[in-house]
Design a protein around this motif. Structure first.
Motif, PDB file in Angstrom:
ATOM      1  N   THR A  64       0.831  -1.205   0.000  1.00 36.88           N
ATOM      2  CA  THR A  64       0.000   0.000   0.000  1.00 36.88           C
ATOM      3  C   THR A  64       0.868   1.259   0.000  1.00 36.88           C
ATOM      4  OG1 THR A  64      -1.643  -1.252   1.258  1.00 36.88           O
ATOM      5  CG2 THR A  64      -1.935   1.122   1.165  1.00 36.88           C
ATOM      6  N   ASP A 162      -0.189  -2.906 -10.411  1.00 36.95           N
ATOM      7  CA  ASP A 162      -0.336  -3.471  -9.072  1.00 36.95           C
ATOM      8  C   ASP A 162      -0.110  -4.980  -9.183  1.00 36.95           C
ATOM      9  OD1 ASP A 162      -0.989  -4.439  -6.612  1.00 36.95           O
ATOM     10  OD2 ASP A 162      -2.948  -3.457  -6.464  1.00 36.95           O
ATOM     11  N   GLU A 165      -0.197  -9.249  -6.042  1.00 37.17           N
ATOM     12  CA  GLU A 165      -0.584 -10.666  -5.937  1.00 37.17           C
ATOM     13  C   GLU A 165       0.145 -11.542  -6.945  1.00 37.17           C
ATOM     14  OE1 GLU A 165      -4.855 -10.660  -6.456  1.00 37.17           O
ATOM     15  OE2 GLU A 165      -5.198  -9.517  -4.619  1.00 37.17           O
ATOM     16  N   SER A 186       3.805  -6.882  -3.115  1.00 33.30           N
ATOM     17  CA  SER A 186       3.500  -6.942  -1.675  1.00 33.30           C
ATOM     18  C   SER A 186       4.058  -8.216  -1.049  1.00 33.30           C
ATOM     19  CB  SER A 186       1.989  -6.897  -1.460  1.00 33.30           C
ATOM     20  OG  SER A 186       1.675  -7.276  -0.131  1.00 33.30           O
ATOM     21  N   LYS A 191       0.554 -13.499   0.741  1.00 35.26           N
ATOM     22  CA  LYS A 191       0.985 -13.467  -0.666  1.00 35.26           C
ATOM     23  C   LYS A 191       1.887 -14.662  -1.006  1.00 35.26           C
ATOM     24  CE  LYS A 191      -0.947  -9.448  -1.808  1.00 35.26           C
ATOM     25  NZ  LYS A 191      -1.766  -8.915  -0.709  1.00 35.26           N
TER      26      LYS A 191
END
Ligand SMILES: *Cc1c(COP(=O)(O)O)cnc(C)c1O
Length: 403
Positions: A64, A162, A165, A186, A191
């Motif tokens: 984030t 992004d 994942e 992330s 994950k």
């Protein structure tokens, strides 16, 4: 097969440790680099550049935080509209709002469950001034990245990928997390690999990554005292967390192989049910198979009624629905979850526009609402044994057998 409850809970996706993590965490301890400076952090940055094929990276406290700094680098200012994936975790989108931007949600296509390039093109017709696009690779399946990049380029917009994942997934032989001008990974606990928390921002633009590194450490200027010309943040990764990530990296390919085996066992074990798995085109991409998902055929859906906070359904013979399967798996101590609830359906974002391939889409049929209604994420934990997965499959099968 007799259905029995699992003694040990089967998780959706939980951390899988190997021992090396302790080695690097201990090294941080022994050398007293219990800080946001240290060898592990430098090592993680190098590893991530090498693995994704991106030139520069900065290790941060979370994905984030990486998305937030990406918004600043992309130049999102108060009142700016930003095109965002609609069916995703809220963390994809919230950083737009941190900078005062206004998200506009873009519907997905059915081939990968990611941002539809046709809908994105439509959105540029409606909002030609938009300069930033945030697109996710959902559940570890790459989006139609060539098409999305082409639309962005045509309209002079910056793509933020992004890849939170999708670490380890590739598209046309190239790793995800390298297609955007700015890319986000992330290391959250669930994950594909984890640091317990943490994230990385990647870019080929070295000056941009230098700026992000400076902002992430309170924007200190080169001066004898605390001198500031810019707003700062405390977003740097801890050297202890980096030790965990460093210890996990050698096992990422093993994790992906385990996740792929889980996906394929589900596909095989559920193939005669009226369901399909989360789709991908094996000629175009290789997902990391982070989560295995199911989509129930429309004709096999029993009535399911969801409100903002709960759900009821009416069982019918030979039919089922996501909330029935999730409930039944929970009863036997296994964790399944609904698909990410689309952002355009979230009360917090109810004022934001939503664009489908046909145009303005708030009141029209759309792909995301349909996948949310008929889809679910299955237990996809690396540590689930074959026998345990057989039992999960048997429980899912029982949901379609009647009631
Ligand atoms: C996990 C996740 C994030 C956020 O990562 P954190 O490290 O938890 O902050 C962002 N986007 C998506 C799609 C995610 O799944």
């Amino acid at each position: 097969m007799e259905i029995k409850a699992f003694e040990k809970k089967i998780y959706l996706s939980s951390p899988t440790m190997h021992g090396d993590e302790m080695l690097y965490m201990n090294k941080a301890y022994e050398t007293n680099w219990m800080s946001t400076v240290g060898e592990n952090i430098n090592a993680v940055e190098g590893l991530m550049c090498d693995y994704t094929g991106t030139a520069h990276s900065v290790a941060l406290s979370s994905g984030t935080a990486a998305l937030h700094l990406a918004m600043k680098l992309a130049g999102v200012k108060r009142g700016d509209r930003v095109f965002c994936s609609d069916m995703t975790f809220a963390a994809t989108v919230n950083p737009v709002v941190y900078e005062g931007g206004i998200p506009i949600f873009i519907d997905s296509e059915r081939d990968t469950w990611n941002m539809d390039p046709v809908a994105l093109e439509k959105a540029f017709e409606l909002y030609p001034e938009v300069k930033v696009v945030v697109a996710v690779n959902l559940y570890g399946t790459p989006a139609k990245l060539d098409e999305l990049c082409a639309v962005c380029e045509k309209h002079g917009a910056v793509l933020v990928e992004d890849a939170a994942e999708s670490l380890g997934a590739s598209y046309k032989g190239r790793q995800t997390g390298s297609f955007g001008t700015y890319n986000v990974i992330s290391f959250n606990g669930n994950k594909i690999i984890t640091g317990s928390s943490g994230g990385v921002l990647l870019s080929d633009d070295g000056a941009a990554i230098d700026s992000a590194r400076k902002w992430s450490t309170q924007s200190r200027e080169d001066a004898p005292w605390y001198q500031h010309t810019e707003l700062g943040y405390n977003y740097r990764m801890s050297n202890v967390v980096a030790g965990v990530v460093r210890g996990q990296m050698p096992y990422i390919d093993k994790h992906i192989a385990q996740k792929k085996a889980i996906y394929e066992r589900y596909r095989e074990g559920l193939k005669d049910l009226p369901v399909t798995m989360n789709p991908y085109d094996g000629n175009l991409c290789e997902p990391n198979f982070w989560l295995s998902c199911l989509l129930i055929d429309e004709a096999a859906m029993c009535p399911q009624h969801r409100t903002d906070t709960g759900s009821t359904y009416t069982p019918e013979k030979g039919k089922s629905c996501p909330d029935m399967i999730i409930e039944r798996l929970a009863k036997y101590n296994a964790e399944a979850r609904p698909i990410w609830k689309p952002m355009h359906l979230q009360p917090f974002y109810s004022d934001c526009a939503f664009v489908t391939a046909k145009g303005e889409g708030r009141n029209a049929a759309n792909v995301d609402t349909d996948i949310f209604t008929r889809g679910l994420c299955l237990p996809s934990d690396n540590k689930m044994t074959k026998d345990e997965q057989d039992m999960v499959i048997e429980i899912i099968r029982s949901c379609f057998r009647g009631y």
